[in-house]
Design a protein around this motif. Structure first.
Motif, PDB file in Angstrom:
ATOM      1  N   PRO A   6      -2.283   0.235  -2.691  1.00 27.63           N
ATOM      2  CA  PRO A   6      -0.824   0.173  -2.766  1.00 27.63           C
ATOM      3  C   PRO A   6      -0.320  -1.153  -2.185  1.00 27.63           C
ATOM      4  N   PRO A  12       7.680  -7.546   1.806  1.00 23.99           N
ATOM      5  CA  PRO A  12       6.689  -6.778   2.562  1.00 23.99           C
ATOM      6  C   PRO A  12       6.680  -7.180   4.038  1.00 23.99           C
ATOM      7  N   LYS A  13       6.050  -6.339   4.812  1.00 22.49           N
ATOM      8  CA  LYS A  13       5.771  -6.655   6.214  1.00 22.49           C
ATOM      9  C   LYS A  13       7.029  -6.973   7.015  1.00 22.49           C
ATOM     10  N   SER A  14       8.035  -6.113   6.866  1.00 20.10           N
ATOM     11  CA  SER A  14       9.306  -6.367   7.550  1.00 20.10           C
ATOM     12  C   SER A  14       9.156  -6.381   9.068  1.00 20.10           C
ATOM     13  N   ARG A  15       8.160  -5.671   9.577  1.00 22.66           N
ATOM     14  CA  ARG A  15       7.997  -5.658  11.039  1.00 22.66           C
ATOM     15  C   ARG A  15       7.459  -6.971  11.599  1.00 22.66           C
ATOM     16  N   THR A  52       4.942  -2.295  -6.202  1.00 20.07           N
ATOM     17  CA  THR A  52       6.334  -1.888  -6.415  1.00 20.07           C
ATOM     18  C   THR A  52       7.040  -2.767  -7.438  1.00 20.07           C
ATOM     19  N   LEU A  73       6.170   4.898  -1.500  1.00 21.87           N
ATOM     20  CA  LEU A  73       4.706   4.931  -1.408  1.00 21.87           C
ATOM     21  C   LEU A  73       4.100   6.308  -1.719  1.00 21.87           C
ATOM     22  N   ALA A  93      -3.300  -2.434   1.833  1.00 21.46           N
ATOM     23  CA  ALA A  93      -3.483  -3.869   1.561  1.00 21.46           C
ATOM     24  C   ALA A  93      -3.409  -4.730   2.817  1.00 21.46           C
ATOM     25  N   HIS A 144       3.424   7.819   6.279  1.00 23.90           N
ATOM     26  CA  HIS A 144       4.378   7.488   7.348  1.00 23.90           C
ATOM     27  C   HIS A 144       4.318   8.568   8.441  1.00 23.90           C
ATOM     28  N   ASP A 175       0.606  -4.682  11.281  1.00 18.14           N
ATOM     29  CA  ASP A 175       1.999  -4.248  11.172  1.00 18.14           C
ATOM     30  C   ASP A 175       2.925  -5.079  12.048  1.00 18.14           C
TER      31      ASP A 175
HETATM   32  N1  LIG Z   1       3.149   0.958  -3.977  1.00 18.21           N
HETATM   33  C1  LIG Z   1       3.742   0.899  -2.767  1.00 18.21           C
HETATM   34  N2  LIG Z   1       3.072   0.390  -1.726  1.00 18.21           N
HETATM   35  C2  LIG Z   1       3.709   0.325  -0.518  1.00 18.21           C
HETATM   36  C3  LIG Z   1       5.034   0.761  -0.342  1.00 18.21           C
HETATM   37  N3  LIG Z   1       5.376   0.586   0.963  1.00 18.21           N
HETATM   38  C4  LIG Z   1       4.304   0.055   1.560  1.00 18.21           C
HETATM   39  N4  LIG Z   1       3.281  -0.106   0.677  1.00 18.21           N
HETATM   40  C5  LIG Z   1       1.931  -0.592   0.954  1.00 18.21           C
HETATM   41  O1  LIG Z   1       1.341   0.411   1.787  1.00 18.21           O
HETATM   42  C6  LIG Z   1       0.555  -0.178   2.818  1.00 18.21           C
HETATM   43  C7  LIG Z   1       1.082   0.187   4.201  1.00 18.21           C
HETATM   44  O2  LIG Z   1       2.373  -0.332   4.265  1.00 18.21           O
HETATM   45  P1  LIG Z   1       3.276  -0.333   5.571  1.00 18.21           P
HETATM   46  O3  LIG Z   1       2.618  -1.042   6.690  1.00 18.21           O
HETATM   47  O4  LIG Z   1       3.773   1.039   5.837  1.00 18.21           O
HETATM   48  O5  LIG Z   1       4.531  -1.160   4.984  1.00 18.21           O
HETATM   49  P2  LIG Z   1       4.699  -2.722   4.752  1.00 18.21           P
HETATM   50  O6  LIG Z   1       5.682  -2.925   3.668  1.00 18.21           O
HETATM   51  O7  LIG Z   1       3.363  -3.379   4.543  1.00 18.21           O
HETATM   52  O8  LIG Z   1       5.282  -3.246   6.124  1.00 18.21           O
HETATM   53  P3  LIG Z   1       6.681  -2.863   6.863  1.00 18.21           P
HETATM   54  O9  LIG Z   1       7.794  -3.370   5.986  1.00 18.21           O
HETATM   55  O10 LIG Z   1       6.587  -3.602   8.166  1.00 18.21           O
HETATM   56  O11 LIG Z   1       6.689  -1.367   7.034  1.00 18.21           O
HETATM   57  C8  LIG Z   1       0.548  -1.669   2.497  1.00 18.21           C
HETATM   58  O12 LIG Z   1      -0.555  -1.892   1.633  1.00 18.21           O
HETATM   59  C9  LIG Z   1       1.848  -1.877   1.758  1.00 18.21           C
HETATM   60  O13 LIG Z   1       1.812  -3.030   0.910  1.00 18.21           O
HETATM   61  C10 LIG Z   1       5.725   1.316  -1.481  1.00 18.21           C
HETATM   62  O14 LIG Z   1       6.880   1.737  -1.413  1.00 18.21           O
HETATM   63  N5  LIG Z   1       5.027   1.359  -2.650  1.00 18.21           N
END
Ligand SMILES: Nc1nc2c(ncn2[C@@H]2O[C@H](COP(=O)(O)OP(=O)(O)OP(=O)(O)O)[C@@H](O)[C@H]2O)c(=O)[nH]1
Ligand SMILES: C[C@H](OP(=O)(O)O)C(=O)O
Length: 214
Positions: A6, A12-15, A52, A73, A93, A144, A175
């Motif tokens: 995913p 991405p990676k808003s944190r 996405t 997700l 990822a 989550h 993160d």
């Molecule tokens: N397909 C898909 N992948 C997602 C989505 N949100 C997060 N991911 C992926 O899921 C994995 C874990 O993501 P998170 O760490 O929760 O979110 P992030 O977007 O990477 O980071 P934050 O914005 O800091 O929460 C990563 O591989 C992200 O690229 C989503 O809505 N759809």
């Protein structure tokens, strides 16, 4: 075994926004994505990116399929599981320390009888689910929060055997800025090179391990 990565393609990676610009976060997320895809290839898989939004496929390893699904997700992954005709491996990822060996440990995880575990989970530090093997067609994800615990409970609910794979390399998802320390200490791949080039380095000046940007 089908494998899915995913990927949040937009913002991405808003944190990491306190230390990286929007463009840098997009670039670093893609470096980590490519790293995970290469690791899966080296482990013998042919991963599909579940993104996405459309990606520039020329920046991915050759012949990497991309499925675009803009649902959140959990819904996007569950639609993939509902359509799956074979066991599915789901790897996030943002695991730049993952290795082919640790992926192999996960896919080879067995239950007490020595059979393949129906559900094999590599938890993240903090209770997330960084990588998951699903062999039970009834199992659905719920990401989550403490998703590791939720996924163990869901496996029990559907009568599946479940195995946890304890791996520091798979547990290290990136993160928060403090997570960069793990990459600077243990990483030797593209994510480490990217952080070096971006000026990040360990800061041990206070007697503890931190990260600073030059
Ligand atoms: N397909 C898909 N992948 C997602 C989505 N949100 C997060 N991911 C992926 O899921 C994995 C874990 O993501 P998170 O760490 O929760 O979110 P992030 O977007 O990477 O980071 P934050 O914005 O800091 O929460 C990563 O591989 C992200 O690229 C989503 O809505 N759809
Ligand atoms: C997707 C989520 O990732 P985290 O936000 O915990 O990194 C989870 O593992 O449930």
């Amino acid at each position: 075994m089908r494998s899915i990565v995913p990927f949040a393609a937009t913002e991405p990676k808003s944190r990491l926004d306190s230390v990286l610009t929007t463009d840098e976060r997009a670039a670093f997320a893609r470096v980590m994505l490519r790293s995970v895809l290469s690791t899966l290839r080296d482990a013998g898989h042919k991963p599909t990116v579940l993104a996405t939004a459309p990606l520039d496929e020329t920046t991915l390893p050759a012949e990497t399929p991309v499925v675009v699904d803009d649902q959140p997700l959990t819904a996007a992954v569950n639609d993939q599981l509902a359509a799956a005709e074979s066991p599915t491996l789901i790897v996030m990822a943002d695991l730049p320390l993952a290795t082919p060996d640790t992926i192999g440990r996960l896919t080879a995880a067995s239950d007490d009888a020595g059979d393949d575990a129906d559900i094999a989970i590599a938890p993240g530090l903090g209770g997330g689910t960084n990588a998951l093997v699903v062999r039970d067609p009834a199992f659905r994800v719920d990401y989550h929060g403490a998703s590791y615990l939720d996924h163990r409970a869901a496996a029990v609910d559907c009568g599946a055997t479940v195995q946890t794979v304890d791996s520091r390399q798979l547990a290290t998802d990136i993160d928060e800025p403090s997570d960069f320390a793990e990459v600077l200490i243990h990483g030797d791949g593209a994510a480490r090179v990217w952080l070096d080039d971006a000026g990040f380095e360990l800061d041990t000046s206070g007697g503890r391990v931190g990260v600073r940007r030059r």
